[in-house]
Design a protein around this motif. Structure first.
Motif, PDB file in Angstrom:
ATOM      1  N   ASP A 224     161.661 -28.726 151.536  1.00 44.37           N
ATOM      2  CA  ASP A 224     160.859 -29.346 152.797  1.00 44.37           C
ATOM      3  C   ASP A 224     160.212 -27.948 153.483  1.00 44.37           C
ATOM      4  OD1 ASP A 224     161.889 -31.651 152.606  1.00 44.37           O
ATOM      5  OD2 ASP A 224     164.059 -30.464 153.183  1.00 44.37           O
ATOM      6  N   LEU A 225     161.097 -26.451 153.895  1.00 47.03           N
ATOM      7  CA  LEU A 225     159.867 -25.514 154.283  1.00 47.03           C
ATOM      8  C   LEU A 225     158.680 -25.183 153.449  1.00 47.03           C
ATOM      9  CD1 LEU A 225     163.117 -23.229 154.818  1.00 47.03           C
ATOM     10  CD2 LEU A 225     161.495 -24.562 156.472  1.00 47.03           C
ATOM     11  N   ARG A 226     158.885 -25.404 152.280  1.00 52.63           N
ATOM     12  CA  ARG A 226     157.638 -25.443 151.548  1.00 52.63           C
ATOM     13  C   ARG A 226     156.757 -26.206 151.757  1.00 52.63           C
ATOM     14  NH1 ARG A 226     159.562 -23.112 147.336  1.00 52.63           N
ATOM     15  NH2 ARG A 226     160.511 -25.005 146.449  1.00 52.63           N
ATOM     16  N   ARG A 227     156.777 -27.228 151.785  1.00 50.90           N
ATOM     17  CA  ARG A 227     156.069 -28.385 152.395  1.00 50.90           C
ATOM     18  C   ARG A 227     155.466 -28.237 153.248  1.00 50.90           C
ATOM     19  NH1 ARG A 227     159.905 -32.791 151.028  1.00 50.90           N
ATOM     20  NH2 ARG A 227     159.922 -31.795 148.864  1.00 50.90           N
ATOM     21  N   ARG A 228     156.319 -28.301 154.454  1.00 53.84           N
ATOM     22  CA  ARG A 228     155.427 -28.350 155.563  1.00 53.84           C
ATOM     23  C   ARG A 228     154.718 -26.691 156.115  1.00 53.84           C
ATOM     24  NH1 ARG A 228     160.980 -28.746 160.091  1.00 53.84           N
ATOM     25  NH2 ARG A 228     161.737 -31.342 158.905  1.00 53.84           N
ATOM     26  N   CYS A 229     155.040 -25.637 155.391  1.00 53.82           N
ATOM     27  CA  CYS A 229     153.854 -24.918 155.396  1.00 53.82           C
ATOM     28  C   CYS A 229     152.782 -24.691 154.586  1.00 53.82           C
ATOM     29  CB  CYS A 229     155.105 -23.770 154.851  1.00 53.82           C
ATOM     30  SG  CYS A 229     155.721 -22.413 156.167  1.00 53.82           S
ATOM     31  N   GLU A 230     152.544 -26.221 153.300  1.00 51.22           N
ATOM     32  CA  GLU A 230     151.678 -25.797 153.080  1.00 51.22           C
ATOM     33  C   GLU A 230     150.281 -26.469 153.488  1.00 51.22           C
ATOM     34  OE1 GLU A 230     152.896 -29.180 150.223  1.00 51.22           O
ATOM     35  OE2 GLU A 230     153.362 -27.417 148.403  1.00 51.22           O
TER      36      GLU A 230
END
Length: 100
Positions: free
Chosen positions: A93-99
């Motif tokens: 979830d964090l990776r998706r938000r930071c993309e």
């Protein structure tokens, strides 16, 4: 994070199961947490219920203090697997938000 009444009730029941002393119930609850709940509900909904995490950590602590009994080791493995799945989900979830 808003959940349906059914999801909220299921999380409550999961918390109850994670506090029980029956090893079969504990293994099933840990499996459900790391499987259905982590994959079907938003990670934020699980993180908003710290008692669930405390229950998993309590199982790990109790298992670590009670030695190398096979049944205890299985419960600890299930609890650790459930916690690891939650961590993976939060990281995704964090990776998706930071993309970008």
């Amino acid at each position: 994070c808003a959940l349906s009444d059914g999801d909220s009730r299921a999380l409550f029941e999961l918390g109850v199961q994670l506090s029980m002393g029956d090893s079969r119930v504990l293994r099933g609850a840990c499996g459900a947490f790391g499987g259905v709940f982590v994959h079907d509900l938003p990670a934020a909904a699980l993180l908003a219920r710290p008692q669930l995490l405390r229950s998993l950590l309590s199982l790990l602590r109790a298992c670590a203090s009670q030695g190398a009994d096979l049944e205890i080791g299985e419960i600890a493995g299930c609890a650790l697997g459930a916690a690891a799945e939650l961590v993976r989900r939060v990281a995704e979830d964090l990776r998706r938000r930071c993309e970008p």
